[in-house]
Design an enzyme around this catalytic site. Structure first.
Site, PDB file in Angstrom:
ATOM      1  N   SER A   1       0.831  -1.305  -0.011  1.00 14.56           N
ATOM      2  CA  SER A   1      -0.103  -0.027  -0.046  1.00 14.56           C
ATOM      3  C   SER A   1       0.841   1.110   0.133  1.00 14.56           C
ATOM      4  O   SER A   1       0.350   2.351  -0.286  1.00 14.56           O
ATOM      5  CB  SER A   1      -0.934  -0.003   1.161  1.00 14.56           C
ATOM      6  OG  SER A   1      -0.382   0.237   2.444  1.00 14.56           O
TER       7      SER A   1
ATOM      8  N   LYS B   1       0.444   4.900   6.930  1.00 14.02           N
ATOM      9  CA  LYS B   1      -0.380   5.595   5.833  1.00 14.02           C
ATOM     10  C   LYS B   1       0.204   7.158   6.041  1.00 14.02           C
ATOM     11  O   LYS B   1       0.841   7.573   7.180  1.00 14.02           O
ATOM     12  CB  LYS B   1      -1.742   5.417   6.309  1.00 14.02           C
ATOM     13  CG  LYS B   1      -2.306   4.277   6.091  1.00 14.02           C
ATOM     14  CD  LYS B   1      -2.457   3.911   4.566  1.00 14.02           C
ATOM     15  CE  LYS B   1      -3.264   2.488   4.375  1.00 14.02           C
ATOM     16  NZ  LYS B   1      -2.191   1.425   4.750  1.00 14.02           N
TER      17      LYS B   1
END
Length: 213
Positions: free
Chosen positions: A130, A167
């Protein structure tokens, strides 16, 4: 360029020494591929790599890492960064377990004493894709433990009781978004109400990437 300051400093030191990257690699023991990534700003030199390259380039290793110190050192001020502080690298950060109590320790990394004095740190191994192309499976990030961060920072966050994930944090008036660098993953928006109810918790801020080769 993510690590523009350290990239510019390394390039300046190489230019001043009139030394090809291959020669620096041969003399320092740092891989040429790593040096190329430091110069293009995709990776930041670790204290170990900086400690190996700095004497060859006749510069202060802390300066090479981006610290606000003189470019050159004197015998009285030469830092002993080879005596770094060891921190644990975790395979995962589990929900509901304090970081210091996690037993899933897969490795250790060293950070400079100067950095260690600024807070509590741990390493975390990246899983999944990701955060590509910036971070890859198996890379290690150095994380400063903190419960908040600035918009745009890379953070380690927990959502709804799941294990922590890496993230980019973006803040808005009504909430936040946790954003993957890989465009195939959509942003994860949360309202202020959801942040409280799920909850969404920030565990720390990523301060350095230790890529694996």
């Amino acid at each position: 360029m993510k690590h523009e300051l350290t990239a510019k400093r390394l390039q300046l030191a190489i230019n001043n020494a009139n030394m090809p990257a291959q020669e620096l690699a041969n003399r320092s023991g740092v891989a040429k591929a790593s040096i190329s990534q430091y110069v293009n700003g995709s990776h930041k030199p670790s204290n170990i790599s900086s400690g190996k390259m700095a004497p060859i380039l006749d510069v202060n290793p802390l300066w090479l890492m981006g610290f606000d110190v003189p470019m050159k050192t004197t015998p009285a001020t030469t830092p002993t960064i080879h005596k770094g502080v060891s921190i644990n690298v975790l395979g995962r950060v589990a929900a509901g377990i304090p970081v210091e109590a996690i037993t899933d320790i897969i490795d250790t990394e060293e950070i400079p004493e100067e950095m260690a004095k600024t807070g509590e740190f741990f390493g975390l191994q990246i899983h999944g894709d990701s955060m590509e192309p910036r971070m890859y499976e198996g890379d290690v990030v150095i994380v400063r433990k903190q419960e908040d961060a600035e918009s745009g920072d890379i953070v380690i966050a927990m959502v709804n009781g799941d294990d922590a994930t890496c993230k980019r944090l973006m803040k808005y008036a009504g909430g936040i978004s946790l954003i993957s660098l890989n465009s195939k993953y959509p942003p994860m928006p949360y309202s202020n109400k959801e942040i409280e109810e799920k909850p969404v918790k920030i565990v720390g801020k990523v301060v350095e990437l230790r890529g694996k080769f």
